[in-house]
Scaffold this motif. Structure first.
Motif, mmCIF file in Angstrom:
data_model
loop_
_atom_site.group_PDB
_atom_site.id
_atom_site.type_symbol
_atom_site.label_atom_id
_atom_site.label_comp_id
_atom_site.label_asym_id
_atom_site.label_seq_id
_atom_site.Cartn_x
_atom_site.Cartn_y
_atom_site.Cartn_z
ATOM 1 N N LYS A 1 21.534 32.149 41.307
ATOM 2 C CA LYS A 1 20.573 32.656 42.281
ATOM 3 C C LYS A 1 20.052 31.497 43.118
ATOM 4 O O LYS A 1 20.269 30.321 42.786
ATOM 5 N N ILE A 2 19.408 31.830 44.215
ATOM 6 C CA ILE A 2 18.775 30.803 45.026
ATOM 7 C C ILE A 2 17.283 30.779 44.707
ATOM 8 O O ILE A 2 16.636 31.819 44.580
ATOM 9 N N VAL A 3 16.747 29.578 44.567
ATOM 10 C CA VAL A 3 15.362 29.397 44.130
ATOM 11 C C VAL A 3 14.550 28.806 45.278
ATOM 12 O O VAL A 3 14.912 27.744 45.812
ATOM 13 N N PRO A 4 13.451 29.456 45.682
ATOM 14 C CA PRO A 4 12.639 28.910 46.781
ATOM 15 C C PRO A 4 12.065 27.543 46.402
ATOM 16 O O PRO A 4 11.639 27.316 45.272
ATOM 17 N N GLU B 1 25.679 37.803 53.048
ATOM 18 C CA GLU B 1 24.976 38.321 51.874
ATOM 19 C C GLU B 1 24.906 37.358 50.693
ATOM 20 O O GLU B 1 24.092 37.559 49.793
ATOM 21 N N LYS C 1 23.473 35.444 45.342
ATOM 22 C CA LYS C 1 23.182 36.348 46.448
ATOM 23 C C LYS C 1 21.963 35.853 47.216
ATOM 24 O O LYS C 1 21.050 35.261 46.658
ATOM 25 N N LEU C 2 21.983 36.116 48.528
ATOM 26 C CA LEU C 2 20.836 35.757 49.357
ATOM 27 C C LEU C 2 19.674 36.701 49.078
ATOM 28 O O LEU C 2 19.867 37.840 48.643
ATOM 29 N N ASN C 3 18.476 36.208 49.333
ATOM 30 C CA ASN C 3 17.295 37.056 49.130
ATOM 31 C C ASN C 3 17.232 38.197 50.136
ATOM 32 O O ASN C 3 16.580 39.218 49.892
ATOM 33 N N ARG C 4 17.894 38.018 51.260
ATOM 34 C CA ARG C 4 17.961 39.079 52.268
ATOM 35 C C ARG C 4 19.275 38.926 53.022
ATOM 36 O O ARG C 4 19.740 37.806 53.274
ATOM 37 N N ASP D 1 17.424 28.960 55.422
ATOM 38 C CA ASP D 1 17.481 30.284 56.037
ATOM 39 C C ASP D 1 16.675 30.244 57.330
ATOM 40 O O ASP D 1 15.463 30.026 57.309
ATOM 41 N N TYR E 1 15.895 26.930 50.067
ATOM 42 C CA TYR E 1 16.206 27.354 48.701
ATOM 43 C C TYR E 1 17.137 26.335 48.044
ATOM 44 O O TYR E 1 17.989 25.732 48.710
ATOM 45 N N GLU F 1 13.047 29.120 55.750
ATOM 46 C CA GLU F 1 12.827 29.082 54.314
ATOM 47 C C GLU F 1 13.909 28.208 53.688
ATOM 48 O O GLU F 1 15.075 28.240 54.113
#
Length: 474
Positions: free
Chosen positions: A377-380, A308, A328-331, A354, A369, A367
């Motif tokens: 946060k993680i940024v694409p 997570e 946190k992960l985006n999913r 990911d 990040y 993906e």
């Protein structure tokens, strides 16, 4: 054979791969750099020492006898050090010293040594190995601890190989594209894991279960307490008479610095992250029972990924060590669906890849990040900044296509871990246009599939494939 130039301090040799070799550790002709310190003489009648030549015991510290005529020494030193320190040298890419080695002076020698240490500890150790005088004018790594970052071979990876001499290992400099082999008798009787992000090797003694940290170029070793102290009562009962099972449980899946004087180690099979400082008599458990992969050191702190979040080992004087959420992960990713995430240091930034499985018949989705520490946060991001990333389940590596011309920019290459060898695990994957190529299966070795073509990309893919080096000590 030992290099006569390097005296008694170094047991390393430079080489440049020039032939097409096997998938485990061999390359095509991908570099022209022959990085070998050479002794020269301007007299054809004078015998020239070679790599294989034996030297007299009296020459152990300084192989050049000052009474010989017109002796010179050639070192592989960066141009900028000579232009700033020795501007009067006619050829700044070579340092010529005649008869009296001390005529360089401690000022220029010290500046060159400092510059070399900043650039690459392997070059620095070669500089120190030339003669006793130069060793006096440069810092001795043995007077400092293994955790001193100045002496870490961060740009070097240990090449995965089989069939080599028991204590010889090949190392590749991923920032310059050349190789060297190092004789490491310290490996006898140990399982070898690594290297860490700092370039250090983690050793597990097969008899005492003591964990050791080894710097392969300075040959410094740090002994840590036995890893068996981290096993639970059930683990100890289960492995009481089964050493092979105990070795499996104590495989190191990630290690590195958690602070300036703290080492963190992740044992995947017993789901334990523990830390220790030099001199401690026992391990301190940070987290137990959580599913964690991967784990690595970045900028002097120890990071890992759960299903997570990206987390970091927090150490402070007023609180017990713990895992804290960085982003946190985006999913949430699914272990059941064979989803994986991968952390890698990519050109100075902590990057997360990911890998999402979209079913057994569909290509995987990737993906990328950037882990933003400040925003938590993680940024694409689109692409990898022109670099290529090799990912395994436990390890990952970022390289520049300008160093390895056969590697493509903004491309992901998969290692050969079991979870990355699925039917639709294509490799490489170009992130810019979304194209990918099925791996070309070419038989197997010890139950592990081999893929072609067998070039530098396969060598780097093997280097990120998690394994335990169980070399023969004979």
């Amino acid at each position: 054979m030992a290099n006569p130039l390097l005296g008694g301090e170094s047991s390393t040799q430079w080489y440049s791969p020039s032939t097409r070799l096997s998938a485990h550790h061999k390359w095509r002709d991908w570099t022209n750099q022959l990085q070998i310190p050479v002794l020269e003489t301007n007299r054809s009648t004078q015998q020239i020492p070679t790599w294989e030549a034996k030297r007299a015991r009296s020459c152990a510290l300084c192989p050049l006898d000052p009474v010989h005529h017109e002796w010179y020494v050639t070192l592989r030193l960066p141009l900028q050090f000579f232009t700033s320190c020795c501007p009067l040298i006619a050829n700044p890419t070579r340092l010529f010293l005649r008869r009296d080695w001390t005529n360089l002076g401690d000022g220029p020698a010290g500046l060159i040594a400092d510059g070399l240490l900043t650039n690459d500890v392997a070059d620095y150790m070669c500089f120190r190995a030339v003669c006793r005088t130069w060793r006096l004018w440069s810092t001795d790594p043995r007077k400092h601890g293994v955790l001193d970052r100045r002496f870490h071979p961060r740009q070097w990876i240990m090449v995965r190989q089989k069939g080599s001499p028991a204590c010889r290992r090949d190392f590749m400099n991923v920032s310059a594209g050349y190789c060297r082999y190092v004789n490491l008798p310290e490996l006898r009787g140990h399982d070898v894991f690594g290297p860490t992000t700092e370039g250090l090797l983690v050793l597990l003694d097969r008899t005492t279960w003591v964990v050791r940290i080894l710097n392969p170029f300075t040959r410094q070793v740090l002994d840590l307490p036995p890893a068996t102290t981290l096993l639970s009562c059930n683990d100890l009962e289960l492995t009481d008479f089964r050493n092979n099972l105990r070795r499996d449980l104590l495989q190191v899946s990630g290690a590195g610095l958690a602070a300036d004087s703290t080492i963190a180690v992740h044992f995947r099979e017993i789901r334990t992250v523990a830390i220790i400082k030099p001199g401690d008599v026992k391990w301190t458990v940070v987290d137990r029972g959580r599913s964690i992969l991967p784990a690595l050191s970045f900028a002097g702190r120890f990071y890992c990924a759960t299903t997570e979040a990206v987390m970091v080992v927090e150490t402070s004087t007023d609180q017990p060590p713990r895992l804290a959420i960085v982003a946190k992960l985006n999913r949430p990713f699914s272990r059941m669906m064979m989803d994986t995430v991968h952390l890698v240091e990519n050109d100075g930034e902590l990057t997360l890849v990911d890998r999402e499985c979209k079913g057994s018949r569909n290509p995987r989705k990737y993906e990328v990040y950037r882990v933003d520490m400040h925003a938590r946060k993680i940024v694409p991001v689109h692409g990898l900044g022109g670099r290529a990333v090799f990912i395994g389940i436990e390890l990952a590596l970022s390289v520049s296509p300008s160093v390895f011309s056969s590697v493509n920019a903004d491309t992901i290459y998969l290692g050969f871990d079991e979870m990355l060898r699925g039917y639709m695990d294509y490799s490489p994957i170009n992130l810019m246009d979304g194209t990918s190529e099925p791996r070309r299966f070419k038989g197997s070795r010890n139950g592990v599939p081999l893929y072609g073509p067998q070039g530098v990309d396969d060598c780097l893919s093997w280097s990120v494939t998690g394994y335990r080096d169980e070399s023969n000590d004979n």
